[in-house]
Design a protein around this motif. Structure first.
Motif, PDB file in Angstrom:
ATOM      1  N   PRO A 126     -32.879 -36.097  -7.684  1.00  0.00           N
ATOM      2  CA  PRO A 126     -32.883 -36.950  -7.324  1.00  0.00           C
ATOM      3  C   PRO A 126     -34.736 -37.223  -6.809  1.00  0.00           C
ATOM      4  CG  PRO A 126     -31.680 -36.433  -6.321  1.00  0.00           C
ATOM      5  CD  PRO A 126     -31.855 -35.092  -7.754  1.00  0.00           C
ATOM      6  N   SER A 127     -36.197 -37.755  -6.981  1.00  0.00           N
ATOM      7  CA  SER A 127     -37.243 -37.973  -6.485  1.00  0.00           C
ATOM      8  C   SER A 127     -37.110 -37.702  -5.519  1.00  0.00           C
ATOM      9  CB  SER A 127     -37.440 -39.183  -7.593  1.00  0.00           C
ATOM     10  OG  SER A 127     -39.453 -38.813  -6.843  1.00  0.00           O
ATOM     11  N   LEU A 128     -38.050 -36.741  -4.874  1.00  0.00           N
ATOM     12  CA  LEU A 128     -38.547 -36.833  -3.805  1.00  0.00           C
ATOM     13  C   LEU A 128     -38.971 -38.451  -3.191  1.00  0.00           C
ATOM     14  CD1 LEU A 128     -39.339 -33.075  -2.907  1.00  0.00           C
ATOM     15  CD2 LEU A 128     -37.149 -34.313  -2.293  1.00  0.00           C
ATOM     16  N   ARG A 129     -40.475 -38.664  -3.715  1.00  0.00           N
ATOM     17  CA  ARG A 129     -40.640 -39.996  -3.239  1.00  0.00           C
ATOM     18  C   ARG A 129     -39.841 -41.373  -3.195  1.00  0.00           C
ATOM     19  NH1 ARG A 129     -42.666 -40.769  -7.980  1.00  0.00           N
ATOM     20  NH2 ARG A 129     -42.686 -39.403  -9.153  1.00  0.00           N
ATOM     21  N   LEU A 130     -38.806 -41.141  -3.834  1.00  0.00           N
ATOM     22  CA  LEU A 130     -37.689 -42.055  -3.528  1.00  0.00           C
ATOM     23  C   LEU A 130     -36.630 -41.836  -2.299  1.00  0.00           C
ATOM     24  CD1 LEU A 130     -36.925 -43.401  -6.910  1.00  0.00           C
ATOM     25  CD2 LEU A 130     -38.262 -44.157  -5.841  1.00  0.00           C
ATOM     26  N   SER A 131     -36.895 -40.605  -1.467  1.00  0.00           N
ATOM     27  CA  SER A 131     -35.524 -40.153  -0.724  1.00  0.00           C
ATOM     28  C   SER A 131     -36.308 -40.209   0.821  1.00  0.00           C
ATOM     29  CB  SER A 131     -35.616 -38.728  -1.018  1.00  0.00           C
ATOM     30  OG  SER A 131     -35.181 -38.289  -2.023  1.00  0.00           O
ATOM     31  N   ASP A 153     -31.992 -37.452   2.366  1.00  0.00           N
ATOM     32  CA  ASP A 153     -30.805 -38.222   2.434  1.00  0.00           C
ATOM     33  C   ASP A 153     -29.788 -38.284   1.139  1.00  0.00           C
ATOM     34  OD1 ASP A 153     -31.979 -40.182   0.921  1.00  0.00           O
ATOM     35  OD2 ASP A 153     -32.052 -41.383   1.706  1.00  0.00           O
ATOM     36  N   THR A 154     -30.300 -37.657  -0.289  1.00  0.00           N
ATOM     37  CA  THR A 154     -29.995 -37.857  -1.194  1.00  0.00           C
ATOM     38  C   THR A 154     -29.449 -35.856  -1.300  1.00  0.00           C
ATOM     39  OG1 THR A 154     -31.825 -36.595  -2.525  1.00  0.00           O
ATOM     40  CG2 THR A 154     -31.609 -38.859  -3.191  1.00  0.00           C
ATOM     41  N   TYR A 335     -28.950 -43.793 -10.665  1.00  0.00           N
ATOM     42  CA  TYR A 335     -27.552 -43.440  -9.557  1.00  0.00           C
ATOM     43  C   TYR A 335     -28.515 -43.000  -8.362  1.00  0.00           C
ATOM     44  CZ  TYR A 335     -29.125 -38.361 -10.184  1.00  0.00           C
ATOM     45  OH  TYR A 335     -29.519 -37.484  -9.795  1.00  0.00           O
ATOM     46  N   GLY A 336     -27.735 -43.071  -7.294  1.00  0.00           N
ATOM     47  CA  GLY A 336     -28.350 -43.066  -6.262  1.00  0.00           C
ATOM     48  C   GLY A 336     -27.039 -43.390  -4.880  1.00  0.00           C
ATOM     49  N   SER A 337     -27.350 -43.126  -3.621  1.00  0.00           N
ATOM     50  CA  SER A 337     -26.114 -43.765  -2.975  1.00  0.00           C
ATOM     51  C   SER A 337     -27.139 -44.907  -2.005  1.00  0.00           C
ATOM     52  CB  SER A 337     -26.014 -42.603  -1.616  1.00  0.00           C
ATOM     53  OG  SER A 337     -27.266 -42.053  -0.781  1.00  0.00           O
ATOM     54  N   ASP A 338     -25.586 -45.300  -1.473  1.00  0.00           N
ATOM     55  CA  ASP A 338     -26.019 -46.471  -0.472  1.00  0.00           C
ATOM     56  C   ASP A 338     -26.316 -47.956  -1.940  1.00  0.00           C
ATOM     57  OD1 ASP A 338     -24.948 -45.540   1.794  1.00  0.00           O
ATOM     58  OD2 ASP A 338     -26.734 -44.284   1.582  1.00  0.00           O
ATOM     59  N   GLY A 339     -26.358 -48.087  -2.669  1.00  0.00           N
ATOM     60  CA  GLY A 339     -26.835 -48.978  -4.160  1.00  0.00           C
ATOM     61  C   GLY A 339     -28.237 -48.809  -4.224  1.00  0.00           C
ATOM     62  N   ASP A 340     -29.218 -47.643  -3.899  1.00  0.00           N
ATOM     63  CA  ASP A 340     -30.256 -47.321  -4.111  1.00  0.00           C
ATOM     64  C   ASP A 340     -30.429 -46.061  -5.544  1.00  0.00           C
ATOM     65  OD1 ASP A 340     -31.177 -48.864  -2.214  1.00  0.00           O
ATOM     66  OD2 ASP A 340     -31.134 -47.586  -0.750  1.00  0.00           O
ATOM     67  N   THR A 341     -30.950 -46.710  -5.984  1.00  0.00           N
ATOM     68  CA  THR A 341     -31.497 -45.816  -7.513  1.00  0.00           C
ATOM     69  C   THR A 341     -32.847 -44.984  -7.083  1.00  0.00           C
ATOM     70  OG1 THR A 341     -30.777 -47.453  -9.306  1.00  0.00           O
ATOM     71  CG2 THR A 341     -31.584 -45.545  -9.930  1.00  0.00           C
ATOM     72  N   VAL A 342     -32.530 -43.926  -7.140  1.00  0.00           N
ATOM     73  CA  VAL A 342     -32.995 -42.535  -7.200  1.00  0.00           C
ATOM     74  C   VAL A 342     -33.165 -41.752  -8.203  1.00  0.00           C
ATOM     75  CG1 VAL A 342     -32.041 -43.202  -4.033  1.00  0.00           C
ATOM     76  CG2 VAL A 342     -31.361 -41.062  -6.042  1.00  0.00           C
ATOM     77  N   ALA A 343     -32.183 -41.797  -8.911  1.00  0.00           N
ATOM     78  CA  ALA A 343     -32.579 -40.922  -9.887  1.00  0.00           C
ATOM     79  C   ALA A 343     -31.828 -41.447 -11.754  1.00  0.00           C
ATOM     80  CB  ALA A 343     -32.518 -39.484 -10.246  1.00  0.00           C
ATOM     81  N   LEU A 369     -21.243 -39.517  -9.619  1.00  0.00           N
ATOM     82  CA  LEU A 369     -22.440 -39.174  -9.058  1.00  0.00           C
ATOM     83  C   LEU A 369     -22.787 -39.379  -7.540  1.00  0.00           C
ATOM     84  CD1 LEU A 369     -23.950 -36.053  -9.477  1.00  0.00           C
ATOM     85  CD2 LEU A 369     -25.761 -37.746 -10.840  1.00  0.00           C
ATOM     86  N   SER A 370     -23.249 -41.114  -7.989  1.00  0.00           N
ATOM     87  CA  SER A 370     -23.322 -42.185  -7.004  1.00  0.00           C
ATOM     88  C   SER A 370     -22.335 -41.534  -5.009  1.00  0.00           C
ATOM     89  CB  SER A 370     -23.284 -43.418  -7.090  1.00  0.00           C
ATOM     90  OG  SER A 370     -24.630 -43.365  -8.402  1.00  0.00           O
ATOM     91  N   ARG A 371     -20.852 -41.792  -5.990  1.00  0.00           N
ATOM     92  CA  ARG A 371     -20.215 -41.537  -4.752  1.00  0.00           C
ATOM     93  C   ARG A 371     -20.182 -39.954  -4.230  1.00  0.00           C
ATOM     94  NH1 ARG A 371     -14.686 -43.790  -7.904  1.00  0.00           N
ATOM     95  NH2 ARG A 371     -15.366 -45.694  -7.907  1.00  0.00           N
ATOM     96  N   VAL A 372     -20.833 -38.895  -4.799  1.00  0.00           N
ATOM     97  CA  VAL A 372     -20.527 -37.512  -4.139  1.00  0.00           C
ATOM     98  C   VAL A 372     -21.136 -36.918  -3.993  1.00  0.00           C
ATOM     99  CG1 VAL A 372     -18.667 -36.769  -6.193  1.00  0.00           C
ATOM    100  CG2 VAL A 372     -20.957 -36.419  -6.277  1.00  0.00           C
TER     101      VAL A 372
END
Length: 375
Positions: A126-131, A153-154, A335-343, A369-372
């Protein structure tokens, strides 16, 4: 191509060639597929497909093999992707949920994709710039040194040191907070002050992305006592700088040994493919383009809204802008959490790959991966 029968012939050629690794002839198609027409009709259809550039004859008197254009039409006209079996789905979810930290879960995701596809897996951190900032911890570590722990948050954890000194000439470890020139006292590292600053910064960062942090932290700096402001400013600047680091993109590669299998048909050998995999920045750029681009690139309007296509990109052979991947195909998803693509993650293999199976595997691992990921 509007002739559904010829599309069925192309589909059968792709499926047989992927399975047998041998050029496909009209007799094989007649015996293995219920196309409902004579071998002569199939030969006519194959001739038409060859004239259109969807299949080619590698040797005289040999059968036909799909071209990049043929694979593209096959992928774009997939009505559905066969789902993973229930045991496969349970195994994926269990394997990923047992990971102990972010490094472990991404390593497991890479191994899963490589095992499911028999190809190379690429998983981006996960990119820190998108976190966003999930939690900030401030820990005094002796003297005037402060450990700043940034938890995104990732689930990514970064640690930085901050020197708080009243001697401007000292060499700082990473960053420094100097005493104000107006004669005010140097910043203090007592637990009460650190606790107040920690609480204020965490509250200000709650629910915010990187672009929103500078303004939020500026309000914190303006609101604390004057003797605490230099420390607050130093911590705030360090956190923003950490989350905004440009050169922090990292990826996990798994399954590169799969390229050495005898059935991997790379005409120019493995070296160009391996060199392309080493170009991590360019490789991540390719994955980003794939996941972000709309489908329907081939221009015939067919299959633009496939049910499997949302969030999944496929590049075939010469569509890849990396020279080493002109004989390879890439399947990628975000993939990502809460619907956001972070990587991003993906699978790389020969153009003669099992596209439905690879798409299903990449999509499934991305979803799990998004779920966990920490939410």
């Amino acid at each position: 191509m509007s002739d559904e029968r010829r599309l069925a012939v192309l589909r059968a050629i792709v499926e047989d060639y992927v399975q047998t690794r041998e050029p496909v002839g009209s007799r094989m198609l007649t015996e293995r597929h219920g196309l409902g027409v004579s071998p002569a009709t199939i030969r006519n259809d194959m001739a038409a497909l060859e004239d259109a550039g969807y299949i080619a004859q590698p040797h005289t008197s040999a059968g036909r093999v799909p071209t990049d254009k043929g694979y593209r039409l096959f992928v774009d006209r997939l009505a559905e992707v066969r789902p993973l079996t229930s045991p496969q789905r349970r195994a994926i979810e269990t394997f990923l949920s047992e990971a102990v930290d972010l490094d472990d879960v991404l390593g497991r995701a890479g191994r899963l994709i490589a095992q499911l596809t028999g190809q190379v897996a690429v998983v981006q951190y996960p990119s820190l710039r998108l976190s966003g900032l999930r939690h900030l911890e401030l820990v005094p570590v002796g003297g005037c040194r402060l450990l700043v722990v940034v938890i995104t948050d990732t689930g990514r954890v970064e640690q930085r040191y901050l020197d708080v000194t009243d001697a401007p000439g000292e060499e700082p470890a990473v960053a420094t907070v100097e005493a104000p020139e107006d004669g005010a006292a140097a910043p203090v590292l007592d637990e009460g002050s650190l606790g107040e600053l920690r609480a204020r910064l965490n509250a200000a960062a709650a629910g915010k992305r990187l672009s929103e942090l500078p303004a939020a932290f500026a309000r914190v700096v303006a609101g604390v006592a004057p003797d605490l402001a230099p420390l607050a400013r130093g911590v705030a600047d360090l956190v923003v700088d950490t989350l905004g680091t440009e050169g922090e993109e990292r990826i996990v590669l798994a399954g590169t040994a799969n390229l050495a299998r005898a059935d991997m048909p790379f005409t120019h050998g493995l070296s160009p493919v391996l060199e392309a995999l080493e170009e991590q920045v360019v490789l991540l750029g390719l994955l980003t383009e794939m996941v972000g681009e709309p489908r329907g690139r081939r221009g015939d309007g067919a299959g633009d809204e496939q049910p499997w296509g949302e969030g999944v990109g496929v590049r075939i052979g010469h569509e890849n802008r990396l020279d080493g991947l002109t004989e390879a195909s890439v399947v990628a998803s975000g993939y990502g959490s809460d619907g956001d693509t972070v990587a991003l993650l993906g699978s790389i293999g020969p153009t003669r790959m099992d596209y439905p199976g690879t798409i299903a595997s990449v999509r499934a691992v991305a979803r799990y991966l998004s779920r966990v990921l920490p939410g």
